[in-house]
Write a protein that holds these residues in place. Structure first.
Motif, PDB file in Angstrom:
ATOM      1  N   ILE A 160     -24.396 -46.409  48.599  1.00  0.00           N
ATOM      2  CA  ILE A 160     -23.996 -47.808  48.775  1.00  0.00           C
ATOM      3  C   ILE A 160     -22.975 -48.170  47.653  1.00  0.00           C
ATOM      4  CG2 ILE A 160     -25.019 -50.395  49.117  1.00  0.00           C
ATOM      5  CD1 ILE A 160     -27.511 -49.095  50.162  1.00  0.00           C
ATOM      6  N   TRP A 161     -21.825 -48.203  47.975  1.00  0.00           N
ATOM      7  CA  TRP A 161     -21.075 -48.614  46.920  1.00  0.00           C
ATOM      8  C   TRP A 161     -20.366 -50.095  46.743  1.00  0.00           C
ATOM      9  CZ3 TRP A 161     -19.002 -44.927  43.648  1.00  0.00           C
ATOM     10  CH2 TRP A 161     -19.469 -43.271  43.774  1.00  0.00           C
ATOM     11  N   LEU A 162     -20.273 -50.508  45.591  1.00  0.00           N
ATOM     12  CA  LEU A 162     -19.768 -51.869  45.563  1.00  0.00           C
ATOM     13  C   LEU A 162     -18.365 -51.499  44.938  1.00  0.00           C
ATOM     14  CD1 LEU A 162     -20.089 -54.986  45.459  1.00  0.00           C
ATOM     15  CD2 LEU A 162     -21.043 -54.578  43.100  1.00  0.00           C
ATOM     16  N   ILE A 180     -19.164 -52.392  49.925  1.00  0.00           N
ATOM     17  CA  ILE A 180     -19.304 -53.625  50.012  1.00  0.00           C
ATOM     18  C   ILE A 180     -18.201 -54.079  48.899  1.00  0.00           C
ATOM     19  CG2 ILE A 180     -20.761 -55.736  49.275  1.00  0.00           C
ATOM     20  CD1 ILE A 180     -23.190 -53.632  49.777  1.00  0.00           C
ATOM     21  N   GLY A 181     -17.316 -55.108  49.326  1.00  0.00           N
ATOM     22  CA  GLY A 181     -16.411 -55.603  48.514  1.00  0.00           C
ATOM     23  C   GLY A 181     -16.577 -57.135  47.766  1.00  0.00           C
ATOM     24  N   PRO A 214      -6.431 -61.727  54.771  1.00  0.00           N
ATOM     25  CA  PRO A 214      -7.639 -62.410  55.790  1.00  0.00           C
ATOM     26  C   PRO A 214      -8.381 -61.218  56.511  1.00  0.00           C
ATOM     27  CG  PRO A 214      -5.460 -63.019  56.717  1.00  0.00           C
ATOM     28  CD  PRO A 214      -5.297 -62.522  55.238  1.00  0.00           C
ATOM     29  N   ASP A 215      -7.560 -60.017  56.705  1.00  0.00           N
ATOM     30  CA  ASP A 215      -8.113 -58.873  57.375  1.00  0.00           C
ATOM     31  C   ASP A 215      -8.690 -57.758  56.077  1.00  0.00           C
ATOM     32  OD1 ASP A 215      -5.595 -58.357  56.489  1.00  0.00           O
ATOM     33  OD2 ASP A 215      -5.091 -57.210  58.533  1.00  0.00           O
ATOM     34  N   ARG A 216      -8.927 -58.377  55.103  1.00  0.00           N
ATOM     35  CA  ARG A 216      -9.272 -57.252  53.847  1.00  0.00           C
ATOM     36  C   ARG A 216     -10.465 -56.458  54.516  1.00  0.00           C
ATOM     37  NH1 ARG A 216      -6.569 -54.679  51.596  1.00  0.00           N
ATOM     38  NH2 ARG A 216      -5.123 -56.431  50.701  1.00  0.00           N
ATOM     39  N   LEU A 224     -17.460 -58.112  52.941  1.00  0.00           N
ATOM     40  CA  LEU A 224     -16.617 -58.758  51.655  1.00  0.00           C
ATOM     41  C   LEU A 224     -17.389 -59.962  51.398  1.00  0.00           C
ATOM     42  CD1 LEU A 224     -14.328 -58.699  49.972  1.00  0.00           C
ATOM     43  CD2 LEU A 224     -12.843 -59.667  51.856  1.00  0.00           C
ATOM     44  N   ALA A 225     -17.949 -60.091  50.068  1.00  0.00           N
ATOM     45  CA  ALA A 225     -18.362 -61.090  49.521  1.00  0.00           C
ATOM     46  C   ALA A 225     -17.591 -61.723  48.585  1.00  0.00           C
ATOM     47  CB  ALA A 225     -19.883 -60.802  48.702  1.00  0.00           C
TER      48      ALA A 225
END
Length: 369
Positions: free
Chosen positions: A122-124, A154-155, A176-178, A187-188
């Motif tokens: 699980i990568w941030l 997870i961004g 917007p489509d990141r 994406l947080a």
């Protein structure tokens, strides 16, 4: 996995427009929100809290603000991941070096745009801001970030998916489509102060404690549950103690005003409410005075804060109002002349109306036993 998504704490915000008691309460509520987030994480089995920027209100908070923030986070067993935003951007020898010197093992500061493995697979992917306003999309680097053996990506970023105009930052634009471009499972985002879904995998959490007259919703955080090859399950949870409300009442007599006031009191917790109230309408001078006195002598003391805007509430002297001022001597002459000027219009009319209203108030006070 489960985690809590938050942003825009803006610890140390001065709230300079408020009286000292309200200012202190609003200031302390922002620290209390950290404890609320910690409890939400533990109660829901979330081991991580992701904070998408603007942890602090400025890049130079005082020591107490830093110590309070670190100590509040440290007493909860979840892990905290803090991203510099535009208010508290990362710079060498600045705020985040001061924060690091006080950190415990559960608090992580993300000042480098480098992926971090939070748990096995699980990568941030963080996008810290290094300037208050960046000219380029701060999340572009996500595309090239390598995450070996990733089960979930997870961004974490701070900026604007779209131009929020006067109600949000307009710099640090994010594609917007990141989430799709960078193969993100979630994406947080931080910057917009209300909870907002951009798409299935992209959310703004909003601030946990509202700090401006902008929307009726109190502060929230997002409880996020992720699984491979599945869309996120996102649950907003209220955290805010205070509610900032904007209301506009059109009232043409005192009875209509009292009805609006009663309806509002039925739906709020007055000590936790800050209200910006705009009044409009055409009423008698006596009713206008009665409405404003009700606000200033009673309603304002029930609420945490009241901002009254009454320029559009026009008081026109009724026959009863004028009869009450039809006294002999200089007072009666002054009332008659002010009424003539107010009725004539022109540049002097506004001042004449205010003076006539003040005369009415003072004369009414003198008539009371």
């Amino acid at each position: 996995m489960k985690f809590v998504h938050s942003a825009d704490w803006q610890l140390g915000k001065p709230f300079g427009r408020f009286e000292p008691d309200a200012r202190a309460a609003l200031h302390e509520a922002r620290f209390d929100a950290i404890d609320t987030l910690g409890r939400i994480a533990i109660e829901n089995g979330a081991e991580h809290v992701l904070v998408a920027g603007d942890v602090f209100d400025t890049d130079g908070p005082d020591d107490r603000t830093i110590v309070q923030a670190v100590s509040r986070m440290s007493r909860h067993s979840c892990r905290w991941w803090l991203l510099p935003g535009n208010h508290d951007y990362a710079r060498s020898g600045g705020l985040w070096d001061r924060v690091r010197s006080r950190l415990g093992p559960t608090i992580n500061v993300l000042t480098e745009a480098e992926p971090v493995e939070m748990e096995d697979g699980i990568w941030l992917l963080p996008a810290p801001l290094t300037y208050r306003h960046n000219l380029e999309d701060p999340t572009v680097a996500f595309d090239a970030m390598e995450t070996p053996g990733a089960r979930l990506r997870i961004g974490l970023a701070h900026g604007s998916i779209r131009d929020f105009g006067s109600r949000g930052e307009t710099k640090n634009q994010i594609a917007p489509d990141r989430a799709t471009r960078s193969r993100l499972d979630y994406l947080a985002l931080g910057d917009w102060h209300g909870a907002l879904q951009v798409d299935a995998r992209t959310w703004y959490s909003g601030t946990p404690e509202t700090d401006r007259f902008q929307r009726d919703d109190p502060g929230h955080v997002l409880l996020v549950e992720l699984a491979e090859s599945s869309e996120p399950i996102v649950k907003p949870i209220r955290t805010g103690r205070f509610q900032w409300l904007m209301r506009s009442w059109t009232v043409n007599d005192h009875a209509a005003f009292e009805a609006e006031r009663a309806r509002l009191l039925e739906t709020i917790d007055p000590p936790s409410t800050l209200l910006q109230l705009s009044l409009a309408g055409i009423t008698s001078l006596g009713d206008r005075v009665a409405m404003l006195q009700s606000l200033e002598h009673d309603f304002i003391h029930r609420l945490r804060f009241l901002d009254i805007r009454s320029d559009d509430l026009v008081g026109r002297p009724s026959e009863d109002d004028l009869a009450g001022l039809a006294v002999e001597g200089i007072l009666g002459v002054a009332a008659a002349r002010l009424n003539e000027q107010a009725s004539a219009g022109g540049t002097e009319a506004v001042l004449a109306k205010r003076a006539l209203e003040r005369l009415f108030v003072e004369y009414s006070r003198g008539e009371q036993p």
